[in-house]
Design an enzyme around this catalytic site. Structure first.
Site, PDB file in Angstrom:
ATOM      1  N   ARG A  22       0.712  -1.185  -0.138  1.00 20.18           N
ATOM      2  CA  ARG A  22      -0.461  -0.361  -0.286  1.00 20.18           C
ATOM      3  C   ARG A  22       0.961   1.107  -0.027  1.00 20.18           C
ATOM      4  O   ARG A  22       0.782   2.307   0.898  1.00 20.18           O
ATOM      5  CB  ARG A  22      -1.056  -0.080   1.363  1.00 20.18           C
ATOM      6  CG  ARG A  22      -1.801  -1.152   1.060  1.00 20.18           C
ATOM      7  CD  ARG A  22      -3.567  -0.604   0.407  1.00 20.18           C
ATOM      8  NE  ARG A  22      -4.237  -1.150   0.243  1.00 20.18           N
ATOM      9  CZ  ARG A  22      -5.353  -1.341   0.761  1.00 20.18           C
ATOM     10  NH1 ARG A  22      -5.926  -0.767   2.486  1.00 20.18           N
ATOM     11  NH2 ARG A  22      -6.108  -3.145   0.416  1.00 20.18           N
ATOM     12  N   ARG A  26      -3.850   7.078   0.990  1.00 18.39           N
ATOM     13  CA  ARG A  26      -4.147   7.899   1.890  1.00 18.39           C
ATOM     14  C   ARG A  26      -3.225   8.882   2.791  1.00 18.39           C
ATOM     15  O   ARG A  26      -3.332  10.106   3.360  1.00 18.39           O
ATOM     16  CB  ARG A  26      -4.939   7.421   2.267  1.00 18.39           C
ATOM     17  CG  ARG A  26      -6.312   7.914   1.360  1.00 18.39           C
ATOM     18  CD  ARG A  26      -7.531   7.135   1.941  1.00 18.39           C
ATOM     19  NE  ARG A  26      -7.298   6.014   2.379  1.00 18.39           N
ATOM     20  CZ  ARG A  26      -8.179   5.734   3.311  1.00 18.39           C
ATOM     21  NH1 ARG A  26      -8.966   5.899   3.780  1.00 18.39           N
ATOM     22  NH2 ARG A  26      -7.697   3.817   3.950  1.00 18.39           N
ATOM     23  N   ARG A  35      -6.558  11.251  -6.281  1.00 18.95           N
ATOM     24  CA  ARG A  35      -7.842  10.499  -6.370  1.00 18.95           C
ATOM     25  C   ARG A  35      -9.414  11.269  -5.943  1.00 18.95           C
ATOM     26  O   ARG A  35      -9.616  11.559  -6.542  1.00 18.95           O
ATOM     27  CB  ARG A  35      -7.555   9.787  -4.261  1.00 18.95           C
ATOM     28  CG  ARG A  35      -8.913   9.188  -4.030  1.00 18.95           C
ATOM     29  CD  ARG A  35      -9.606   8.313  -4.800  1.00 18.95           C
ATOM     30  NE  ARG A  35     -11.035   7.967  -4.003  1.00 18.95           N
ATOM     31  CZ  ARG A  35     -11.598   8.014  -2.618  1.00 18.95           C
ATOM     32  NH1 ARG A  35     -10.544   7.593  -2.292  1.00 18.95           N
ATOM     33  NH2 ARG A  35     -12.634   7.485  -2.794  1.00 18.95           N
ATOM     34  N   ASP A  72      -7.009  -3.274  -7.161  1.00 21.02           N
ATOM     35  CA  ASP A  72      -7.506  -3.284  -6.134  1.00 21.02           C
ATOM     36  C   ASP A  72      -7.909  -5.208  -6.580  1.00 21.02           C
ATOM     37  O   ASP A  72      -8.213  -5.923  -7.863  1.00 21.02           O
ATOM     38  CB  ASP A  72      -8.612  -2.844  -5.506  1.00 21.02           C
ATOM     39  CG  ASP A  72      -8.747  -3.448  -3.696  1.00 21.02           C
ATOM     40  OD1 ASP A  72      -8.325  -2.898  -3.599  1.00 21.02           O
ATOM     41  OD2 ASP A  72      -9.697  -4.484  -4.273  1.00 21.02           O
ATOM     42  N   TYR A 146     -15.018 -11.811   0.004  1.00 23.03           N
ATOM     43  CA  TYR A 146     -16.072 -10.743   0.306  1.00 23.03           C
ATOM     44  C   TYR A 146     -16.963 -10.982  -0.667  1.00 23.03           C
ATOM     45  O   TYR A 146     -18.338 -10.607  -1.006  1.00 23.03           O
ATOM     46  CB  TYR A 146     -14.606  -9.386  -1.097  1.00 23.03           C
ATOM     47  CG  TYR A 146     -13.533  -8.972   0.142  1.00 23.03           C
ATOM     48  CD1 TYR A 146     -13.798  -7.591   1.151  1.00 23.03           C
ATOM     49  CD2 TYR A 146     -11.981  -9.849  -0.338  1.00 23.03           C
ATOM     50  CE1 TYR A 146     -12.372  -8.249   1.813  1.00 23.03           C
ATOM     51  CE2 TYR A 146     -11.625  -9.146   0.259  1.00 23.03           C
ATOM     52  CZ  TYR A 146     -11.986  -8.572   1.658  1.00 23.03           C
ATOM     53  OH  TYR A 146     -10.547  -7.559   2.357  1.00 23.03           O
TER      54      TYR A 146
HETATM   55  O1  1CP Z   1       0.006   0.116  -3.304  1.00 20.42           O
HETATM   56  C1  1CP Z   1      -0.561  -0.605  -3.774  1.00 20.42           C
HETATM   57  O2  1CP Z   1      -0.360  -1.810  -2.881  1.00 20.42           O
HETATM   58  C2  1CP Z   1      -1.164  -0.526  -4.694  1.00 20.42           C
HETATM   59  C3  1CP Z   1      -2.901  -0.948  -4.205  1.00 20.42           C
HETATM   60  C4  1CP Z   1      -3.793  -1.981  -3.299  1.00 20.42           C
HETATM   61  C5  1CP Z   1      -3.543  -3.095  -3.140  1.00 20.42           C
HETATM   62  C6  1CP Z   1      -2.011  -4.373  -3.260  1.00 20.42           C
HETATM   63  C7  1CP Z   1      -4.609  -1.458  -2.809  1.00 20.42           C
HETATM   64  C8  1CP Z   1      -5.471  -0.304  -2.954  1.00 20.42           C
HETATM   65  N1  1CP Z   1      -5.417  -2.638  -2.307  1.00 20.42           N
HETATM   66  C9  1CP Z   1      -4.460  -3.312  -2.752  1.00 20.42           C
HETATM   67  C10 1CP Z   1      -4.742  -5.252  -2.247  1.00 20.42           C
HETATM   68  C11 1CP Z   1      -6.720  -5.263  -1.164  1.00 20.42           C
HETATM   69  N2  1CP Z   1      -7.460  -4.833  -1.371  1.00 20.42           N
HETATM   70  C12 1CP Z   1      -6.782  -6.660  -0.046  1.00 20.42           C
HETATM   71  C13 1CP Z   1      -4.527  -7.237  -0.150  1.00 20.42           C
HETATM   72  C14 1CP Z   1      -3.944  -6.571   0.694  1.00 20.42           C
HETATM   73  C15 1CP Z   1      -4.380  -5.945   1.761  1.00 20.42           C
HETATM   74  O3  1CP Z   1      -5.134  -7.178   2.935  1.00 20.42           O
HETATM   75  O4  1CP Z   1      -4.309  -5.306   2.567  1.00 20.42           O
HETATM   76  C16 1CP Z   1      -7.006  -6.766   0.574  1.00 20.42           C
HETATM   77  C17 1CP Z   1      -7.984  -7.723   1.462  1.00 20.42           C
HETATM   78  C18 1CP Z   1      -8.689  -5.351  -0.907  1.00 20.42           C
HETATM   79  C19 1CP Z   1      -9.685  -5.581  -0.535  1.00 20.42           C
HETATM   80  C20 1CP Z   1      -9.903  -3.627   0.234  1.00 20.42           C
HETATM   81  N3  1CP Z   1      -9.735  -2.409  -0.582  1.00 20.42           N
HETATM   82  C21 1CP Z   1      -9.793  -3.253   1.638  1.00 20.42           C
HETATM   83  C22 1CP Z   1     -10.127  -4.191   2.587  1.00 20.42           C
HETATM   84  C23 1CP Z   1     -10.808  -4.642   3.182  1.00 20.42           C
HETATM   85  C24 1CP Z   1     -11.368  -5.264   4.952  1.00 20.42           C
HETATM   86  O5  1CP Z   1     -11.890  -4.713   5.412  1.00 20.42           O
HETATM   87  O6  1CP Z   1     -11.747  -6.126   4.561  1.00 20.42           O
HETATM   88  C25 1CP Z   1      -9.875  -1.660   1.238  1.00 20.42           C
HETATM   89  C26 1CP Z   1     -10.588  -0.535   2.152  1.00 20.42           C
HETATM   90  C27 1CP Z   1      -9.332  -1.469  -0.329  1.00 20.42           C
HETATM   91  C28 1CP Z   1      -9.588  -0.020  -0.930  1.00 20.42           C
HETATM   92  C29 1CP Z   1      -8.674   0.037  -1.045  1.00 20.42           C
HETATM   93  N4  1CP Z   1      -8.157  -0.260  -2.122  1.00 20.42           N
HETATM   94  C30 1CP Z   1      -6.271   0.181  -2.485  1.00 20.42           C
HETATM   95  C31 1CP Z   1      -6.623   0.859  -1.690  1.00 20.42           C
HETATM   96  C32 1CP Z   1      -5.061   2.920  -1.516  1.00 20.42           C
HETATM   97  C33 1CP Z   1      -7.924   1.566  -0.706  1.00 20.42           C
HETATM   98  C34 1CP Z   1      -8.408   2.548   0.720  1.00 20.42           C
HETATM   99  C35 1CP Z   1      -9.520   3.314  -0.680  1.00 20.42           C
HETATM  100  C36 1CP Z   1      -8.704   4.892  -1.058  1.00 20.42           C
HETATM  101  O7  1CP Z   1      -7.688   5.689  -1.148  1.00 20.42           O
HETATM  102  O8  1CP Z   1      -9.924   5.603  -1.012  1.00 20.42           O
END
Ligand code: 1CP
Length: 339
Positions: A22, A26, A35, A72, A146
């Site tokens: 990540r 943010r 964003r 994602d 999910y």
């Molecule tokens: O920089 C990076 O790492 C690239 C982008 C990336 C990656 C590799 C994002 C952007 N998401 C992911 C993978 C991802 N998405 C995972 C696996 C890694 C981990 O365990 O964190 C998972 C479980 C998700 C699902 C997801 N997407 C969640 C988790 C939800 C939960 O409660 O189980 C969330 C909050 C997101 C949204 C998301 N994805 C990425 C970002 C930056 C965000 C936040 C949203 C935003 O910017 O508003």
């Protein structure tokens, strides 16, 4: 060969290659600006120019050894025709899959994941040659969680399917293996140099269930990818797996490196490193804390794992409250420079 790929081939690098899960997100003001320009999170993922821009932002700031494409894991459910939304401050919401899901025709529509591949092409063209570009997907079990529960949380329904509906879960997992293999190969074709499989909810399963829904699907997915792209290196992240399960994951899935979460003791990380290169371990909270906490933990990890192939990373993703200057501190610590 780039530093990350060297380490993934078993070479010990000092200092180790460094990137952070990540790393685009943010905590960076420039991410927040892009964003806001894109609109929703999904709009950002599906806009190749802006997705490439946010992928490059942390590379410009910190010069990490790898960029991970901004996308994602829920792009796969989206490409399978699922409704996927991200609610501000709450997280993802998906249409919930019923047990009779065979009636829903889950067919992968390449048009829906093409923007990520286009973003990979654009990013690779703009990245420094020495920086690796990582493509990724969620592991079948984690993506299934999910799709079944429709949101993040305790994944109660998914655990019940694993316990009571193994045939139904297996059918879904089979669809996800095929879809993920196609998606990963498309990312390699588009210019990804390395792949990572995120099994963020692997720790919900133990014993037989871990074997059936984490080990087996990962093994099949890797075999499908490597049949067509034999040279590609794949990192696996079985978050929450420990002990014999973690060891079995390293030994039997065909993965090239194992990303370890914060809960894995350094002594076990050393054992896994004798099987495969390892990545990870730093607690994301230490990066929020900075200072002595960050320095002590970083040095302890480096002392334990620098004698073998190791990729410095976090045990889980960067949190939005991380001060960007602490990330600069970490880069200096790992690269042994004075900040
Ligand atoms: O920089 C990076 O790492 C690239 C982008 C990336 C990656 C590799 C994002 C952007 N998401 C992911 C993978 C991802 N998405 C995972 C696996 C890694 C981990 O365990 O964190 C998972 C479980 C998700 C699902 C997801 N997407 C969640 C988790 C939800 C939960 O409660 O189980 C969330 C909050 C997101 C949204 C998301 N994805 C990425 C970002 C930056 C965000 C936040 C949203 C935003 O910017 O508003």
């Amino acid at each position: 060969m780039r530093k990350l790929e060297q380490t993934l081939s078993g070479i010990t690098n000092s200092p180790p290659p460094l990137w952070l899960m990540r790393q685009a997100g943010r905590y960076l003001p420039e991410y927040k600006a892009t964003r806001a320009q894109a609109g929703s999170f999904m709009d950002l993922c599906l806009n190749p120019t802006l997705a490439a821009e946010v992928t490059l932002q942390p590379i410009r700031r910190y010069g990490f050894d790898a960029a991970i494409i901004f996308s994602d894991i829920l792009i796969i459910p989206y490409a399978l025709g699922h409704k996927v939304e991200f609610i501000e401050g709450e997280g993802p919401r998906l249409s919930k899959l019923p047990e009779q899901f065979q009636q829903w025709r889950l067919e992968l529509n390449p048009k829906n994941y093409q923007p990520t591949c286009d973003a990979i092409g654009k990013t690779r063209a703009l990245l420094p040659v020495e920086t690796s570009l990582i493509g990724f997907c969620g592991a079948p079990w984690t993506v299934a969680c999910y799709m079944i529960d429709g949101r993040g949380g305790a994944f109660r329904q998914s655990k019940l399917w694993a316990a009571n509906q193994p045939q139904v879960l297996e059918k879904l997992i089979e669809i996800l293996i095929q879809a993920s293999a196609e998606y990963l190969l498309a990312q390699v074709q588009a210019g990804a140099n390395v792949l990572q499989i995120f099994d963020s909810h692997a720790g919900l399963l133990q014993g037989e269930a871990f074997k059936n829904y984490v080990i087996e699907p990962t093994k099949q997915l890797i075999a499908l990818v490597k049949a067509k792209a034999p040279a590609i290196k794949i990192i696996g992240f079985p978050r929450g797996a420990t002990g014999v399960e973690l060891e079995e994951y390293a030994t039997t899935t065909g993965i090239d490196a194992v990303s370890l979460d914060t809960h894995v003791p350094l002594s076990q990380a050393q054992k896994i490193q004798k099987i495969k290169p390892v990545q990870g371990l730093l607690n994301p909270t230490s990066l929020v804390a900075g200072g002595k906490t960050l320095a002590d933990e970083t040095h302890a990890i480096l002392r334990s794992l620098s004698d073998g192939p190791f990729i410095f990373n976090l045990g889980h993703g960067i949190t939005p409250d991380t001060p960007p200057e602490h990330v600069a501190e970490l880069v200096a610590l790992v690269r042994n420079q004075t900040p």
